[in-house]
Design a protein around this motif. Structure first.
Motif, PDB file in Angstrom:
ATOM      1  N   THR A  74      43.165 -27.029   0.668  1.00 22.59           N
ATOM      2  CA  THR A  74      42.518 -26.157  -0.329  1.00 22.59           C
ATOM      3  C   THR A  74      43.330 -24.904  -0.647  1.00 22.59           C
ATOM      4  O   THR A  74      42.889 -24.068  -1.441  1.00 22.59           O
ATOM      5  CB  THR A  74      41.126 -25.704   0.175  1.00 22.59           C
ATOM      6  N   ASN A  75      44.506 -24.778  -0.016  1.00 20.52           N
ATOM      7  CA  ASN A  75      45.380 -23.628  -0.255  1.00 20.52           C
ATOM      8  C   ASN A  75      44.751 -22.279   0.126  1.00 20.52           C
ATOM      9  O   ASN A  75      45.182 -21.227  -0.331  1.00 20.52           O
ATOM     10  CB  ASN A  75      45.836 -23.615  -1.729  1.00 20.52           C
ATOM     11  N   ARG A  76      43.695 -22.316   0.964  1.00 20.41           N
ATOM     12  CA  ARG A  76      43.047 -21.064   1.376  1.00 20.41           C
ATOM     13  C   ARG A  76      43.630 -20.556   2.676  1.00 20.41           C
ATOM     14  O   ARG A  76      44.135 -21.316   3.491  1.00 20.41           O
ATOM     15  CB  ARG A  76      41.540 -21.296   1.583  1.00 20.41           C
ATOM     16  N   LYS A  77      43.520 -19.246   2.878  1.00 18.76           N
ATOM     17  CA  LYS A  77      43.885 -18.635   4.161  1.00 18.76           C
ATOM     18  C   LYS A  77      42.672 -18.685   5.090  1.00 18.76           C
ATOM     19  O   LYS A  77      41.544 -18.869   4.630  1.00 18.76           O
ATOM     20  CB  LYS A  77      44.322 -17.186   3.957  1.00 18.76           C
ATOM     21  N   MET A  78      42.905 -18.435   6.383  1.00 21.71           N
ATOM     22  CA  MET A  78      41.801 -18.484   7.350  1.00 21.71           C
ATOM     23  C   MET A  78      40.626 -17.610   6.906  1.00 21.71           C
ATOM     24  O   MET A  78      39.477 -18.040   6.935  1.00 21.71           O
ATOM     25  CB  MET A  78      42.276 -18.043   8.742  1.00 21.71           C
ATOM     26  N   GLU A  79      40.928 -16.375   6.498  1.00 24.72           N
ATOM     27  CA  GLU A  79      39.833 -15.451   6.161  1.00 24.72           C
ATOM     28  C   GLU A  79      39.055 -15.894   4.906  1.00 24.72           C
ATOM     29  O   GLU A  79      37.904 -15.510   4.721  1.00 24.72           O
ATOM     30  CB  GLU A  79      40.329 -14.003   6.068  1.00 24.72           C
ATOM     31  N   GLU A  80      39.682 -16.719   4.075  1.00 20.83           N
ATOM     32  CA  GLU A  80      38.960 -17.227   2.904  1.00 20.83           C
ATOM     33  C   GLU A  80      38.062 -18.402   3.262  1.00 20.83           C
ATOM     34  O   GLU A  80      37.103 -18.699   2.552  1.00 20.83           O
ATOM     35  CB  GLU A  80      39.959 -17.647   1.825  1.00 20.83           C
ATOM     36  N   ILE A  81      38.400 -19.088   4.349  1.00 17.01           N
ATOM     37  CA  ILE A  81      37.588 -20.239   4.795  1.00 17.01           C
ATOM     38  C   ILE A  81      36.373 -19.755   5.569  1.00 17.01           C
ATOM     39  O   ILE A  81      35.287 -20.319   5.490  1.00 17.01           O
ATOM     40  CB  ILE A  81      38.440 -21.190   5.678  1.00 17.01           C
ATOM     41  N   GLU A  82      36.558 -18.668   6.300  1.00 15.90           N
ATOM     42  CA  GLU A  82      35.549 -18.117   7.210  1.00 15.90           C
ATOM     43  C   GLU A  82      34.161 -18.010   6.602  1.00 15.90           C
ATOM     44  O   GLU A  82      34.022 -17.567   5.454  1.00 15.90           O
ATOM     45  CB  GLU A  82      36.006 -16.710   7.630  1.00 15.90           C
TER      46      GLU A  82
END
Ligand code: MN
Length: 190
Positions: free
Chosen positions: A182-190
């Protein structure tokens, strides 16, 4: 291969992780996934499809593309095949509570064989013997790797090592830290 241990550790009314079922049939190349997991301590879960489940190792320092690095990989319980798509947050208080990212995904095969059937045969035999070799075709991880038992490290200890080939590099692959899905960073998935 059994998912009993996987299912026992989890309460599926509280976690969004998939309930364990062995996959019945499959076609095409075998799949692998590496999940970055910010649990009580950050690690990377390295998973290889074999016999309808994902054989799994927790790699505290993560995989490396440098053949000089030997990364400890602690074998953990088999995970269901569908786990390869899991990205999200395991609620606190549950087993493995924390955010999970699909850091890398793709297909893999033994260096010497092509068909799915032959791959599973030889990989299962090598797994039993405690020394696997395979080629990863991921978005981040590419080329040949070895995974072998490390007896001094204890019962479930293995080492994950990059073979010296055209994909080997001293650059830190872990700096690529967005989801392969999804090309997201950890903090965007959280
Ligand atoms: Mn984990």
């Amino acid at each position: 291969m059994s998912l009993t241990r996987y299912n026992k550790k989890r309460n599926f009314e509280e976690t969004e992780e998939p309930e364990g079922e062995t996959k019945k049939s499959a076609k095409g190349a075998l799949k692998f996934v590496v999940q970055k997991h910010a649990a009580s301590s950050l690690h990377y879960d390295f998973r290889l499809e074999m016999n309808g489940v994902l054989k799994s190792w927790a790699v505290p320092k993560g995989p490396s593309m440098n053949p000089k690095d030997k990364r400890l990989a602690v074998m953990v319980e088999d995970h269901p095949y569908s786990y390869r798509n899991f990205e999200g947050t395991i609620a606190e208080g549950n087993y493995g509570g924390g955010t999970v990212m699909v850091w890398d995904e793709g297909t893999y095969h033994h260096p010497e064989v092509k068909t799915r059937k032959k791959n599973e045969e030889i990989l299962l035999k090598e797994l039993e013997e405690g020394s696997l070799k395979f080629i990863l075709e991921g978005k981040k991880l590419k080329g040949e790797f070895a995974l072998f038992r490390f007896k001094k490290g204890g019962e479930n200890a293995w080492l994950l090592v990059k073979k010296d080939d055209e994909f080997a590099t001293g650059n830190d692959i872990l700096k690529k830290d967005k989801s392969a899905k999804t090309n997201r960073k950890m903090e965007e998935i959280e």
